[in-house]
Scaffold this active site. Structure first.
Site, PDB file in Angstrom:
ATOM      1  N   ASP A 221     -49.818  36.582  63.689  1.00  0.00           N
ATOM      2  CA  ASP A 221     -49.280  37.077  64.951  1.00  0.00           C
ATOM      3  C   ASP A 221     -49.428  38.596  65.035  1.00  0.00           C
ATOM      4  O   ASP A 221     -49.137  39.304  64.082  1.00  0.00           O
ATOM      5  CB  ASP A 221     -47.802  36.669  65.056  1.00  0.00           C
ATOM      6  CG  ASP A 221     -47.185  37.088  66.385  1.00  0.00           C
ATOM      7  OD1 ASP A 221     -47.881  37.001  67.417  1.00  0.00           O
ATOM      8  OD2 ASP A 221     -46.025  37.516  66.392  1.00  0.00           O
TER       9      ASP A 221
ATOM     10  N   ASP B  98     -50.623  40.648  72.666  1.00  0.00           N
ATOM     11  CA  ASP B  98     -49.805  39.532  72.188  1.00  0.00           C
ATOM     12  C   ASP B  98     -50.591  38.260  71.907  1.00  0.00           C
ATOM     13  O   ASP B  98     -50.984  37.539  72.822  1.00  0.00           O
ATOM     14  CB  ASP B  98     -48.701  39.235  73.211  1.00  0.00           C
ATOM     15  CG  ASP B  98     -47.687  38.237  72.667  1.00  0.00           C
ATOM     16  OD1 ASP B  98     -47.697  37.982  71.443  1.00  0.00           O
ATOM     17  OD2 ASP B  98     -46.900  37.706  73.460  1.00  0.00           O
TER      18      ASP B  98
END
Ligand SMILES: *[C@@H]1O[C@H](CO)[C@@H](O)[C@H](O)[C@H]1NC(C)=O
Length: 508
Positions: free
Chosen positions: A387, A188
């Site tokens: 991301d 992440d």
């Protein structure tokens, strides 16, 4: 079962028909995407290949994959020798190789589950950003605004409907503790704190690996409250001198527990001692099978920051494949075909990686988009982040519409699929084709470099019958997000010391 056999039947029908209609193969074949971007107006989508993968992913059984166990056997070998390797490396694999997609009876239902998780992820990012910008982090650790929390009982458990972190479509395999034990961790770049579920659990979701037990690890030690690591937490508390942490993901998912020091062991048995991680006794949300989360964000507690990494990189393989790849620390971008985007820091929030995006190109021509739509302003609004956890690239609505219109105007000869599907409004019927030539799509970064995407990174199958959709979506929330569908098959290098992000085709 009936549905599967009928889809298979249609697939064979399609194979037969595509042999008859076989598309003329340009002599450049499938390597089109490797040609320098500025010269490339068209890309070729291998329709058969994408569709074959849709069948494979739905029928994949993780237990039949020995490579999942390979690194487990290798772990511990040479642990005490501390083999030096040029970089710290961790293997990465797509979600379905760990968490079987087989329970979805069709690719269409797998896709709709993915897109639901993706919508949750985007909501979570914009909510967390909004909370940070308005300075309203909610603490579960201070139920009575007291700074001493008496027992784990006071780590409260709010009602949770969160799904966002489950959108981690890629897992890394990292070993923690001494002796080192391997855990699947969600990768992440949108958060900083690394944590894993930890015994004793007051509330743990189900995971694939046995739950980490600090009492079985000689390298575990509690962090005291006056350490800089404890002080860097957004939400912390103190219990008997030891640091407690809490991370909330904006959608109701959260983790709460002890903030501790542990030893991490990377591939090749490289070991790093004393990394501050969360030992989560109460973890809620659908983190789906993983033991926890690897925080790769830009903040001070993230793994790259704690390792003092000048750079790190990952390659996310095609999500429907069973390939694996690596997350590397201290990896310099290589290859003449690397495209760099300037990496910008928000003055308000240090977690997200903002890049300087100037515009988009379709078929080699600039799409008319106001550059202000991509700009990060002084108040921390707007901008474009890269991301690892968001799947479909989100662009501000006006920018999305211009991009889509440019793409549609250059694909007039392709057969459109009638309806829109989930968040996609531009879909095509390629059911009678094995290959199709489509206009290129590229990101144009500040400084003028263009990153041209392989066709499979913007035309994705939404079923196994040959419906493909243009894989971008509009958003009205801040920021825009470059998602992992667009990144797949590309090594993405976060070159922190030179403030740039590199995109290199292949290198997986
Ligand atoms: C397209 O994909 C099929 C199925 O994976 C493969 O056999 C074929 O070689 C590919 N064609 C090209 C030109 O890459």
């Amino acid at each position: 079962m009936k549905q599967i056999s009928s889809t298979l039947f249609f697939f064979f029908l399609f194979l037969v028909s595509s042999t008859v209609l076989l598309f003329p193969q340009p002599s450049t074949s499938s390597r089109t995407t490797l040609i320098p971007s500025t010269a490339t107006l068209y890309a070729t989508l291998n329709v058969s290949h994408s569709l074959l993968n849709t069948f494979k992913v739905v029928s994949f059984q993780p237990s039949s994959q020995p490579q999942l166990l390979q690194d487990e056997e290798g772990l511990g070998r040479g642990f005490d020798k501390g083999w030096p390797t040029s970089s710290l490396s961790i293997s990465i694999q797509p979600r379905h190789t760990l968490y079987p997609a087989a329970r979805h009876e069709s690719y269409a239902s797998l896709l709709s589950a993915r897109l639901a998780r993706d919508a949750g992820r985007v909501r979570s990012i914009s909510l967390r950003l909004a909370m940070k910008l308005s300075n309203t982090m909610h603490s579960l650790l201070y139920p009575s605004s007291s700074s001493e929390v008496a027992s784990t009982d006071s780590l409260s458990s709010p009602v949770v409907s969160g799904v966002s972190q489950g959108s981690g479509e890629y897992f890394s395999r990292l070993s923690i503790g001494n002796p080192p034990r391997p855990y699947f961790m969600v990768l992440d770049t949108g958060s900083d704190v690394t944590w894993l579920q930890c015994q004793p659990c007051s509330d743990c979701y189900s995971q694939t690996d046995p739950i980490y037990d600090p009492s079985a690890s000689s390298s575990y030690s509690a962090l005291s409250c006056n350490t800089p690591q404890c002080g860097s937490l957004e939400v912390s508390a103190c219990r008997s001198g030891s640091c407690l942490y809490q991370v909330s993901y904006g959608d109701g998912s959260f983790t709460v527990g002890d903030f501790v020091r542990e030893t991490l062991t990377f591939d090749g048995s490289r070991r790093v001692d004393g990394v501050a991680i969360g030992c989560g006794h109460d973890n809620e949300g659908l983190f789906t099978g993983s033991a926890g989360l690897l925080g790769l964000g830009g903040g001070g507690l993230s793994l790259p920051a704690q390792l003092n990494s000048r750079s790190f990189s990952y390659c996310l393989v095609n999500r429907d494949s069973t390939d694996s790849s690596t997350l590397d620390f201290e990896s310099d971008p290589v290859g003449a075909d690397s495209v760099f985007a300037p990496l910008h820091k928000s003055s308000k929030v240090d977690t997200f990686y903002y890049v300087g995006l100037q515009g988009m190109n379709v078929g080699g021509s600039e799409v008319s988009i106001q550059p202000s739509l991509f700009q990060l302003d002084d108040s921390g609004n707007g901008g474009v982040i890269v991301d690892s956890g968001t799947a479909i690239t989100r662009l501000q609505t006006q920018a999305y519409e211009s991009l889509r219109d440019a793409f549609v105007s250059r694909t007039g000869s392709l057969k459109r699929a009638t309806s829109s599907i989930s968040l996609f409004d531009t879909c095509y019927d390629f059911s009678s084709l094995s290959r199709v030539r489509v206009p290129t799509v590229s990101f144009r970064f500040e400084g003028g470099r263009e990153w041209t995407l392989p066709a499979e990174n913007y035309l994705i199958p939404v079923d196994s019958q040959g419906t493909f959709c243009f894989a971008f979506a509009p958003t009205s929330s801040s920021p825009s997000i470059i998602g992992n569908v667009q990144q797949q098959g590309t090594r993405v290098t976060y070159d922190l010391s030179n403030s740039r992000v590199g995109f290199t085709p292949g290198q997986c």
